[in-house]
Scaffold this active site. Sequence first.
Site, PDB file in Angstrom:
ATOM      1  CG  HIS A 137      -2.146  -0.879   1.009  1.00 17.28           C
ATOM      2  ND1 HIS A 137      -3.244  -0.501   0.266  1.00 17.28           N
ATOM      3  CD2 HIS A 137      -2.416  -2.125   1.471  1.00 17.28           C
ATOM      4  CE1 HIS A 137      -4.147  -1.472   0.278  1.00 17.28           C
ATOM      5  NE2 HIS A 137      -3.664  -2.465   0.998  1.00 17.28           N
ATOM      6  CG  ASP A 144      -7.232  -3.219   0.844  1.00 21.30           C
ATOM      7  OD1 ASP A 144      -6.676  -4.143   0.241  1.00 21.30           O
ATOM      8  OD2 ASP A 144      -6.736  -2.664   1.841  1.00 21.30           O
ATOM      9  CD  GLU A 207      -5.537  -9.143   3.436  1.00 16.13           C
ATOM     10  OE1 GLU A 207      -5.366  -8.258   2.560  1.00 16.13           O
ATOM     11  OE2 GLU A 207      -5.060  -9.060   4.571  1.00 16.13           O
ATOM     12  CG  HIS A 210      -4.507  -6.838  -0.872  1.00  9.69           C
ATOM     13  ND1 HIS A 210      -4.135  -5.715  -0.166  1.00  9.69           N
ATOM     14  CD2 HIS A 210      -3.429  -7.184  -1.619  1.00  9.69           C
ATOM     15  CE1 HIS A 210      -2.882  -5.403  -0.465  1.00  9.69           C
ATOM     16  NE2 HIS A 210      -2.432  -6.287  -1.353  1.00  9.69           N
TER      17      HIS A 210
END
EC number: 3.4.13.22
Length: 236
Positions: A137, A144, A207, A210
């Site tokens: 990030h 996300d 995830e 993501h």
Amino acid sequence: MKEKAMAIPPEAIVEQEATSQPVIEECGEQLVSLIGYEPGIEVYPYYYHLGFQQAKPDCLIREGVARKLATAASKLPAGYSLVIWDGWRPYAVQQELYDRTKNQLLVQGWNEGEALEAEISRFVAKPTTNVDKPSPHLSGGAVDLTLAGPDGWLEMGTDFDDFSERALTRYFEQNGAATDLEREAMENRRLLYHLLIEEGFSNYDEEWWHFEYGTLSWARKKQATASYRGILSTES
């Protein structure tokens, strides 16, 4: 796109062991705001709404990633959109997220040590100010997100930042979808996955929300050169 994606499970990703660290060739793309960027993109800065002290009421992302998100959004059926929860994440927000996650695990009974650090790393990258080895990030190349339809956010099987095994992208593919709600979540995960994969993103398979493009993690999976160094501040 929707009907096609719902019929195809996400791929089981088997990463090759990297023989060397991917090289970053910074492309110089700036961060852009996703607020009002494209009609099919909504912004809900999740950490800001959760009260993180350093989080801002916006989601920023590298310009090239924003264009890819816009293309993905344009392929959605009428009335559907991408909902961006987080994009570029500065060091201070990453540190606060790391600390909160660590405290949650300590409350659950984990003890300080290597095992705890390994468990945290499954869900939250360790904060770093090293722009040549940034957390995803920090590079501005990770996003996300979820999907919204005419009646609001779609069912995905878990909330954002759920640290259970149900957050695995392929959870329902591997464990079955026994209820109507679980089947709905499985189909919606497929839709989101294929939208982003077809635009060149990679997914972190623990995830479902993501995705990355141009990051070191992306480069390892794609056997490519990374495009984005870390960005420590939006101040020029």
